[in-house]
Design a protein around this motif. Sequence first.
Motif, short mmCIF file in Angstrom:
data_model
loop_
_atom_site.label_atom_id
_atom_site.label_comp_id
_atom_site.label_asym_id
_atom_site.label_seq_id
_atom_site.Cartn_x
_atom_site.Cartn_y
_atom_site.Cartn_z
N LYS A 41 29.64 -85.52 82.63
CA LYS A 41 28.95 -86.69 83.15
C LYS A 41 27.46 -86.41 83.17
N THR A 42 26.70 -87.31 82.64
CA THR A 42 25.25 -87.13 82.66
C THR A 42 24.74 -87.65 83.99
N GLU A 43 23.92 -86.85 84.62
CA GLU A 43 23.38 -87.22 85.92
C GLU A 43 22.02 -87.89 85.73
N LYS A 44 21.77 -88.86 86.57
CA LYS A 44 20.50 -89.55 86.51
C LYS A 44 19.42 -88.61 87.05
N ILE A 45 18.33 -88.54 86.36
CA ILE A 45 17.23 -87.66 86.76
C ILE A 45 16.53 -88.29 87.96
N GLN A 46 16.40 -87.51 89.01
CA GLN A 46 15.77 -88.01 90.23
C GLN A 46 14.26 -87.84 90.12
#
Length: 126
Positions: A41-46
């Motif tokens: 799963k690709t995580e959204k960059i914070q």
Amino acid sequence: MNMSPEESKLNEIEKSSPFKVPEGYFEQFSEEMMSRLPEHKTEKIQVINLWDRFRPWVYMAAMLAGVAFMIKNFVMKNPETKDYQSQAKSGIVLHSDAEIEDFYRYYEDQVAEDLYHRTAYLEHPN
């Protein structure tokens, strides 16, 4: 040369490999490994805003300013106290008459209380 039975068995073991790989194992290895892995799963960059980045530094600067303020006000004495300390070091301390009277009253009270305790608790008549 005459070989013992143990030596002949060792020679036979060295020539043959006990490990075998199934047919086509390495051709299908990468496909098989990828099918066993879980989906990534690709995580959204914070995004960190400027305040969150500098907040610890601002807090540290405020803390150091508070410590400097406390040192200035509580540790460093005012000029009157410095005069008193210099007089005390030299052995010359001038007190007002009211301070001297208060000291003698306190001393008399302590002597009277000490005498009372000594007579009431320590010296019992037999």
